[in-house]
Design a protein around this motif. Sequence first.
Motif, PDB file in Angstrom:
ATOM      1  N   MET A  57       0.785  -1.130   0.002  1.00  0.00           N
ATOM      2  CA  MET A  57       0.027  -0.014  -0.101  1.00  0.00           C
ATOM      3  C   MET A  57       0.832   1.238   0.033  1.00  0.00           C
ATOM      4  O   MET A  57       0.580   2.175  -0.782  1.00  0.00           O
ATOM      5  N   PHE A  88     -11.953 -11.869   0.364  1.00  0.00           N
ATOM      6  CA  PHE A  88     -11.462 -10.543   0.488  1.00  0.00           C
ATOM      7  C   PHE A  88     -11.863  -9.982   1.954  1.00  0.00           C
ATOM      8  O   PHE A  88     -11.972  -8.835   2.423  1.00  0.00           O
ATOM      9  N   TYR A  90     -10.981 -10.303   4.805  1.00  0.00           N
ATOM     10  CA  TYR A  90      -9.976  -9.718   5.641  1.00  0.00           C
ATOM     11  C   TYR A  90      -9.217  -8.416   5.119  1.00  0.00           C
ATOM     12  O   TYR A  90      -8.260  -7.857   5.810  1.00  0.00           O
ATOM     13  N   ASP A  91      -9.649  -8.095   3.824  1.00  0.00           N
ATOM     14  CA  ASP A  91      -8.906  -7.040   3.273  1.00  0.00           C
ATOM     15  C   ASP A  91      -9.529  -5.715   3.550  1.00  0.00           C
ATOM     16  O   ASP A  91     -10.626  -5.321   3.264  1.00  0.00           O
ATOM     17  N   ARG A  92      -8.754  -4.839   4.446  1.00  0.00           N
ATOM     18  CA  ARG A  92      -9.035  -3.664   4.827  1.00  0.00           C
ATOM     19  C   ARG A  92      -7.839  -2.720   4.662  1.00  0.00           C
ATOM     20  O   ARG A  92      -7.114  -2.712   5.553  1.00  0.00           O
ATOM     21  N   PRO A  93      -7.756  -1.788   3.726  1.00  0.00           N
ATOM     22  CA  PRO A  93      -8.973  -1.780   2.679  1.00  0.00           C
ATOM     23  C   PRO A  93      -8.727  -2.773   1.609  1.00  0.00           C
ATOM     24  O   PRO A  93      -7.839  -3.683   1.644  1.00  0.00           O
ATOM     25  N   PHE A  94      -9.673  -2.885   0.844  1.00  0.00           N
ATOM     26  CA  PHE A  94      -9.697  -3.810  -0.595  1.00  0.00           C
ATOM     27  C   PHE A  94      -8.482  -3.203  -1.408  1.00  0.00           C
ATOM     28  O   PHE A  94      -8.000  -2.118  -1.374  1.00  0.00           O
ATOM     29  N   LEU A  95      -8.011  -4.069  -2.295  1.00  0.00           N
ATOM     30  CA  LEU A  95      -6.666  -3.481  -3.300  1.00  0.00           C
ATOM     31  C   LEU A  95      -7.144  -4.122  -4.387  1.00  0.00           C
ATOM     32  O   LEU A  95      -6.466  -4.494  -5.196  1.00  0.00           O
ATOM     33  N   TRP A  96      -8.447  -3.801  -5.024  1.00  0.00           N
ATOM     34  CA  TRP A  96      -8.816  -4.604  -6.351  1.00  0.00           C
ATOM     35  C   TRP A  96      -8.239  -3.783  -7.406  1.00  0.00           C
ATOM     36  O   TRP A  96      -8.136  -4.199  -8.480  1.00  0.00           O
TER      37      TRP A  96
ATOM     38  N   THR B 116      -4.567   4.092   0.065  1.00  0.00           N
ATOM     39  CA  THR B 116      -4.995   3.467  -1.288  1.00  0.00           C
ATOM     40  C   THR B 116      -6.343   3.530  -1.726  1.00  0.00           C
ATOM     41  O   THR B 116      -6.424   3.187  -2.786  1.00  0.00           O
ATOM     42  N   SER B 187      -9.230   0.818   7.015  1.00  0.00           N
ATOM     43  CA  SER B 187     -10.507   1.184   6.638  1.00  0.00           C
ATOM     44  C   SER B 187     -11.439   0.302   7.661  1.00  0.00           C
ATOM     45  O   SER B 187     -11.228  -0.759   8.223  1.00  0.00           O
ATOM     46  N   TYR B 189     -14.426  -0.653   6.600  1.00  0.00           N
ATOM     47  CA  TYR B 189     -15.067  -1.638   5.854  1.00  0.00           C
ATOM     48  C   TYR B 189     -13.975  -2.767   5.407  1.00  0.00           C
ATOM     49  O   TYR B 189     -12.838  -2.338   4.936  1.00  0.00           O
ATOM     50  N   ALA B 190     -14.617  -4.087   5.147  1.00  0.00           N
ATOM     51  CA  ALA B 190     -13.598  -4.956   4.513  1.00  0.00           C
ATOM     52  C   ALA B 190     -14.368  -5.678   3.129  1.00  0.00           C
ATOM     53  O   ALA B 190     -15.248  -5.503   2.922  1.00  0.00           O
ATOM     54  N   GLY B 191     -13.108  -5.838   2.292  1.00  0.00           N
ATOM     55  CA  GLY B 191     -13.337  -6.353   0.985  1.00  0.00           C
ATOM     56  C   GLY B 191     -14.381  -5.714   0.164  1.00  0.00           C
ATOM     57  O   GLY B 191     -14.393  -4.501  -0.162  1.00  0.00           O
ATOM     58  N   ASP B 194     -16.022  -2.634   1.371  1.00  0.00           N
ATOM     59  CA  ASP B 194     -14.989  -1.494   1.092  1.00  0.00           C
ATOM     60  C   ASP B 194     -14.832  -0.978  -0.252  1.00  0.00           C
ATOM     61  O   ASP B 194     -15.058   0.176  -0.457  1.00  0.00           O
TER      62      ASP B 194
END
Lengths: 223, 463
Positions: A57, A88, A90-96, B116, B187, B189-191, B194
């Motif tokens: 990030m 996703f 656990y993704d905080r933030p998401f990284l799409w 990000t 964040s 929010y998750a996934g 988010d």
Amino acid sequence: MGITSKPVVFAVLSAAVILIGTTATVFIPLFMPSTQPVSAYIKPYTAVEQEGRDIYMREGCNNCHTQTVRPLRTEVLRYGEYSKPEEFAYDRPFLWGSRRTGPDLNRVGGKYPDSWHYTHLMSPQGMFEKSNMPPYAWLAKNKLDTSYSYKKTSTLGYGYSESDVEQQIGKYQATVTSETYPSKVSRDKVTPPELRKELTEMDALIAYLQKLGRDVKQMEAQK
Amino acid sequence: MSEAGYNYRIVRGFAFSALFWLVIGLVVGLWMAFEMFYPVLNLTPWLSFGRLRVVHTNGLGLGFSLAAIFATSYYMLQRLNRVAIPFPRLAQAHLYLFNTAIALAAISLFAGMNTTKEYAELEWPLDIGVVILWVMFAINVFGTLIKRKEKQMYISLWYIIAMTVAIAILYIVNNLEIPVNLFKSYSIYAGANDANVEWWYGHNIVGFIFTVPILAMFYYFLPKATGLPIYSHRLSIVSFWALNFAYLWTGAHHLMLTPLPEWIQTVAMAFSIFLIAPSWGSVVNGYYTLQGNWDQMRSNYLVKFFIAGITFYGLQTIQGPLQGLRTLSAFFHYTDWVVGHVHMGTMGWVTMVVAASFYYMIPHITNTELYSIKLANIQFWLTLFGQVIWTTAMWIAGIQQGAMWKATNPDGSLMYNFLDTVASLYPFYKLRFAAGLIFFIGILIFVWNLVMTVRKQPKRAEA
């Protein structure tokens, strides 16, 4: 139109109009479990992987690499199984991401050995002459700062104790600094001698990259 | 100070802040454009592409655009309400704090403090700063509106109100995060959630920075510059409410074919198509305002800025909804096509309208004439050509890369590896850099022209 002479009423009405679509498509889905399903097969990141994710990030890798394989034939051919929502959780933030200047990375975990990543991050042009990826040699020259690792994982709610975090860091350090580490030659080539027994930022970033898309394989196998 | 005691000092302060951040943001943009085909320029960590991109987007989105919006808003609010801003000291503090915040934002992003989330990359202490800035602005917006001497609020004021309300909601909701330390947060929010919150924000922050306040400028400065009233008041009412209603449903068109629930994507797609109508309401209103007076395209140098601007807005608002359709998104998304799309909006629509507004406003507040209309005309053509070449290069690059990603051999295997598709773009990247340079020269002339205009001021200062 009476409201064009009533600014406060006008503002309240504007807010109300704006909040209709917001509520329907953003707020309500937040409370629907189906928006972000969870799976027992998808595990949170280890402390080291999370540190690697934070470096990803910090360097803005998401500006050039996506992390969502779309359910399209050529995309699945190129990258692997398309992305599932459970991955996703656990993704905080998401990284799409939003632009593929470089390839998608959601299935990069396990695709190459660690040695490949050390060599590639050191100098992408050394490996692929025509690549336009920036070199990240300096990551191997920075000792990994783990002073916030526990606070990070507890903020993220991964459920690790302080000793779990220490253990995860110690274990990964032992792995990459071991004489029998399969990628030792490549790692030593990019890591300055004084840091070879320590964890570097590059070690953590590679740990993160190797995690991407790993758990979903087990989830898919169970289906 | 001027007639009726209007506060033009604040207008001028924000206008020149905008010009400053515009130049900085474009220099960063040019550097990145060069890096895209000459990666050696990633000389240090803080010059690497991943960090520069956020400096570029924040520098121009927040630094330039917001400053230009504040400048023109403070101007329009006073003129249209026929009253000076009620809290001039607050406005002055707003100006100083704004520039401090943007400078700190640039430094923190160079240093890699980056959440990000696109266009919301600032870390939490700066987020709080942005909210404070916004409240300071809002107090003067509503203060002026409440104290106004004009009975009805003109269209531009509706757009300023909508922007003030919407950005507050968008910014706060998307930036909810839990701090780890002063420089790092996560964040809440998750996934997929988010992603959904972020693109609701990402799409609408573009809407309420690059569309709504720019329309406010367009509806005010076009009639002012031409002496012609807006064609249809009714059309502007319908367009305004429909735009505000529909915009907020469409964020998920940025997330087509991702793991976000399909229904959210589909709803976004439908509302995106609907959004063409209110967008074109403003386009039609703009064109018809000049009905019977198209000779002004030649006689009035400002008109061509407005008409080129609204034309790019019209093209933008057709291209956007179309590329958001699932099948077209499958082809265009993640390619340079989208980069071209964004820059038609910013370099075409936003720059053209801001330039025309500043050309009208700066001489007016400094009680003088524009330094050189000839230079303004040269700027028009340079920025127009620069932008058209820039965006066209990116559209072609996008189509090419999209097609190469999808190309398969007769046996069904992929025809190109990823690197082939990158290497094929370098000619377009070089062309893009050259076009960016042309655009940048146009902008330097724009800035020079306004600086010289202000320096000319004392001549007629007490007129």
